[in-house]
Structures are given as structure tokens and as C-alpha cells.
Scaffold this motif. Structure first.
Motif, PDB file in Angstrom:
ATOM      1  N   LYS A   1       9.458 -73.555  -3.599  1.00 16.85           N
ATOM      2  CA  LYS A   1       9.390 -73.810  -5.045  1.00 16.85           C
ATOM      3  C   LYS A   1      10.274 -72.811  -5.800  1.00 16.85           C
ATOM      4  CE  LYS A   1       6.107 -74.473  -8.809  1.00 16.85           C
ATOM      5  NZ  LYS A   1       6.751 -75.537  -9.525  1.00 16.85           N
ATOM      6  N   LYS A   2      10.264 -71.543  -5.355  1.00 20.06           N
ATOM      7  CA  LYS A   2      11.122 -70.535  -5.981  1.00 20.06           C
ATOM      8  C   LYS A   2      12.585 -70.948  -5.874  1.00 20.06           C
ATOM      9  CE  LYS A   2       8.322 -66.511  -4.876  1.00 20.06           C
ATOM     10  NZ  LYS A   2       8.258 -65.299  -4.051  1.00 20.06           N
ATOM     11  N   GLN A   3      12.979 -71.379  -4.677  1.00 21.76           N
ATOM     12  CA  GLN A   3      14.372 -71.760  -4.470  1.00 21.76           C
ATOM     13  C   GLN A   3      14.737 -72.980  -5.299  1.00 21.76           C
ATOM     14  OE1 GLN A   3      16.554 -69.740  -2.747  1.00 21.76           O
ATOM     15  NE2 GLN A   3      17.957 -71.054  -3.886  1.00 21.76           N
ATOM     16  N   GLU A   4      13.823 -73.946  -5.396  1.00 20.44           N
ATOM     17  CA  GLU A   4      14.079 -75.134  -6.215  1.00 20.44           C
ATOM     18  C   GLU A   4      14.279 -74.749  -7.679  1.00 20.44           C
ATOM     19  OE1 GLU A   4      10.773 -77.743  -5.494  1.00 20.44           O
ATOM     20  OE2 GLU A   4      11.487 -78.314  -3.502  1.00 20.44           O
ATOM     21  N   GLU A   5      13.435 -73.843  -8.166  1.00 20.97           N
ATOM     22  CA  GLU A   5      13.572 -73.394  -9.559  1.00 20.97           C
ATOM     23  C   GLU A   5      14.880 -72.637  -9.751  1.00 20.97           C
ATOM     24  OE1 GLU A   5      10.037 -71.266 -10.703  1.00 20.97           O
ATOM     25  OE2 GLU A   5       9.021 -73.115 -11.260  1.00 20.97           O
ATOM     26  N   LEU A   6      15.232 -71.808  -8.772  1.00 19.67           N
ATOM     27  CA  LEU A   6      16.503 -71.084  -8.860  1.00 19.67           C
ATOM     28  C   LEU A   6      17.680 -72.061  -8.868  1.00 19.67           C
ATOM     29  CD1 LEU A   6      15.909 -68.045  -6.492  1.00 19.67           C
ATOM     30  CD2 LEU A   6      16.397 -67.947  -8.935  1.00 19.67           C
ATOM     31  N   ASN A   7      17.644 -73.038  -7.957  1.00 22.93           N
ATOM     32  CA  ASN A   7      18.737 -74.005  -7.872  1.00 22.93           C
ATOM     33  C   ASN A   7      18.898 -74.796  -9.161  1.00 22.93           C
ATOM     34  OD1 ASN A   7      19.266 -73.157  -5.269  1.00 22.93           O
ATOM     35  ND2 ASN A   7      18.175 -74.849  -4.299  1.00 22.93           N
ATOM     36  N   SER A   8      17.787 -75.039  -9.850  1.00 28.89           N
ATOM     37  CA  SER A   8      17.869 -75.797 -11.112  1.00 28.89           C
ATOM     38  C   SER A   8      18.617 -75.022 -12.191  1.00 28.89           C
ATOM     39  CB  SER A   8      16.467 -76.168 -11.605  1.00 28.89           C
ATOM     40  OG  SER A   8      15.802 -75.030 -12.124  1.00 28.89           O
ATOM     41  N   LEU A   9      18.805 -73.734 -11.997  1.00 35.77           N
ATOM     42  CA  LEU A   9      19.495 -72.916 -12.990  1.00 35.77           C
ATOM     43  C   LEU A   9      20.986 -72.731 -12.695  1.00 35.77           C
ATOM     44  CD1 LEU A   9      16.789 -70.150 -13.549  1.00 35.77           C
ATOM     45  CD2 LEU A   9      17.314 -72.102 -15.009  1.00 35.77           C
ATOM     46  N   ILE A  10      21.439 -73.201 -11.520  1.00 32.26           N
ATOM     47  CA  ILE A  10      22.855 -73.054 -11.175  1.00 32.26           C
ATOM     48  C   ILE A  10      23.694 -73.835 -12.177  1.00 32.26           C
ATOM     49  CG2 ILE A  10      24.635 -73.574  -9.454  1.00 32.26           C
ATOM     50  CD1 ILE A  10      22.523 -73.083  -7.290  1.00 32.26           C
ATOM     51  N   GLY A  11      24.570 -73.138 -12.834  1.00 35.06           N
ATOM     52  CA  GLY A  11      25.472 -73.753 -13.801  1.00 35.06           C
ATOM     53  C   GLY A  11      24.832 -74.140 -15.122  1.00 35.06           C
ATOM     54  N   LYS A  12      23.535 -73.925 -15.267  1.00 29.52           N
ATOM     55  CA  LYS A  12      22.862 -74.285 -16.515  1.00 29.52           C
ATOM     56  C   LYS A  12      23.312 -73.328 -17.621  1.00 29.52           C
ATOM     57  CE  LYS A  12      18.321 -75.078 -18.567  1.00 29.52           C
ATOM     58  NZ  LYS A  12      16.886 -75.110 -18.339  1.00 29.52           N
ATOM     59  N   LYS A  13      23.625 -73.875 -18.755  1.00 35.55           N
ATOM     60  CA  LYS A  13      24.067 -73.068 -19.900  1.00 35.55           C
ATOM     61  C   LYS A  13      22.838 -72.562 -20.649  1.00 35.55           C
ATOM     62  CE  LYS A  13      27.206 -71.535 -22.731  1.00 35.55           C
ATOM     63  NZ  LYS A  13      27.733 -70.251 -22.447  1.00 35.55           N
ATOM     64  N   GLU A  14      22.857 -71.279 -20.980  1.00 38.51           N
ATOM     65  CA  GLU A  14      21.729 -70.701 -21.710  1.00 38.51           C
ATOM     66  C   GLU A  14      21.701 -71.223 -23.147  1.00 38.51           C
ATOM     67  OE1 GLU A  14      25.177 -67.811 -21.970  1.00 38.51           O
ATOM     68  OE2 GLU A  14      24.150 -68.749 -20.295  1.00 38.51           O
ATOM     69  N   LEU A  15      20.500 -71.364 -23.688  1.00 36.76           N
ATOM     70  CA  LEU A  15      20.308 -71.798 -25.074  1.00 36.76           C
ATOM     71  C   LEU A  15      20.537 -70.654 -26.038  1.00 36.76           C
ATOM     72  CD1 LEU A  15      17.064 -73.943 -24.661  1.00 36.76           C
ATOM     73  CD2 LEU A  15      19.419 -74.749 -24.863  1.00 36.76           C
ATOM     74  N   ALA A  16      20.180 -69.467 -25.578  1.00 34.52           N
ATOM     75  CA  ALA A  16      20.351 -68.279 -26.414  1.00 34.52           C
ATOM     76  C   ALA A  16      20.608 -67.100 -25.492  1.00 34.52           C
ATOM     77  CB  ALA A  16      19.093 -68.031 -27.241  1.00 34.52           C
ATOM     78  N   LYS A  17      21.356 -66.129 -25.996  1.00 33.86           N
ATOM     79  CA  LYS A  17      21.631 -64.914 -25.246  1.00 33.86           C
ATOM     80  C   LYS A  17      21.199 -63.751 -26.128  1.00 33.86           C
ATOM     81  CE  LYS A  17      25.105 -62.646 -22.471  1.00 33.86           C
ATOM     82  NZ  LYS A  17      26.427 -62.730 -21.875  1.00 33.86           N
ATOM     83  N   VAL A  18      20.220 -62.972 -25.629  1.00 42.20           N
ATOM     84  CA  VAL A  18      19.659 -61.904 -26.464  1.00 42.20           C
ATOM     85  C   VAL A  18      19.977 -60.511 -25.930  1.00 42.20           C
ATOM     86  CG1 VAL A  18      17.801 -63.329 -27.400  1.00 42.20           C
ATOM     87  CG2 VAL A  18      17.416 -62.047 -25.294  1.00 42.20           C
TER      88      VAL A  18
END
Length: 142
Positions: free
Chosen positions: A5-22
Motif C-alpha cells: 500500500k505504501k508503494q502504491e501511494e508513492l507511485n501515485s505521486l510520481i510526476g504529480k504536480k503539487e497544488l501548493a508549495k509552502v
């Protein structure tokens, strides 16, 4: 959370653009979540190690000792357990054995409190790391 599940969640973030950068802590959402998961595991292990150290150093009896108060220990040892002022001008004497035992009791309680304080300090870091993970899932890069 299991490894798959950790790896699946990590993979879902590959290339995902952040909505905000703080901030400038991490280069991307994947790194933020990956490092936070690894650090979270280290902090959880540190909590376990601290509590294990308390147990190895003091055993099961320490739980009972922590629950006692120093005040009640003093009453027990030096005022015959009743805590009344009685004759306030009455002289009392203490043996070195009584003082030594009392000092040992206080030391054990302070030692236990130190271990617990250290262990509980990790919970603040755990909460922060869990927050980093949740923010990464929501697309917020720190």
C-alpha cells in the motif's frame, strides 16, 4: 500501512504536480512522502527502543513506582505514614539507610520520567511526519 500500500501511494505521486508549495524541504511530492515514511518508521522504532530501555532498566515494578508520588513516599518513610504534623517541635532522626532508600526511590522515579519524556518526545515528530505524508497525498509540497 503495509509495504504494498505504501508503494502504491508513492507511485501515485510520481510526476504529480503539487497544488501548493509552502517551503523548500523536498524536491517533489514523491520524495516528501518517501522520506517521511522512512523517517516515520525510525521515530516509531525510537519510541519502542526508549520504552524497551525503561523496561530493561527498571522492570515491571517501575510502573507502580511512577504512580506513587514523591510526597506520599516522604510521608511513608519519614512521618510514619500518617502525614499529620503532630508535635511540630518534636525532634526526629533519620538513619542513613532511610535516606539512602528514599534517595533511591526518587532516583528511580526521575529515571522513569526521563525515559518517558524522551519516548513521548518522539510522538511530536511522528505527528509531524504523518502530517507531511497527508499533505503530500493532497498535493501540497513542503
Amino acid at each position: 500501512m503495509d509495504d504494498k500500500k505504501k508503494q502504491e501511494e508513492l507511485n501515485s505521486l510520481i510526476g504529480k504536480k503539487e497544488l501548493a508549495k509552502v517551503g523548500n524541504w523536498y524536491p517533489d511530492l514523491y520524495s516528501q512522502m518517501s522520506y517521511s515514511i522512512a523517517d516515520l518508521q525510525k521515530e516509531k522504532q525510537a519510541v519502542f527502543d526508549e520504552i524497551k530501555g525503561l523496561y530493561e532498566s527498571q522492570g515491571d515494578l517501575m510502573v507502580i513506582e511512577i504512580l506513587k508520588s514523591i510526597y506520599l513516599s516522604f510521608i511513608d518513610r519519614f512521618m510514619d505514614g500518617n502525614g499529620n504534623l503532630g508535635d511540630a517541635d518534636e525532634e526526629v532522626s533519620f538513619t542513613r539507610r532511610k535516606l539512602f532508600d528514599f534517595a533511591g526511590d526518587i532516583y528511580a522515579k526521575i529515571e522513569a520520567a526521563s525515559y518517558l519524556k524522551s519516548a513521548l518526545g518522539h510522538f511530536h515528530r511522528i505527528r509531524d511526519l504523518e502530517s507531511h505524508i497527508e499533505l503530500a497525498k493532497k498535493g501540497i509540497l513542503l
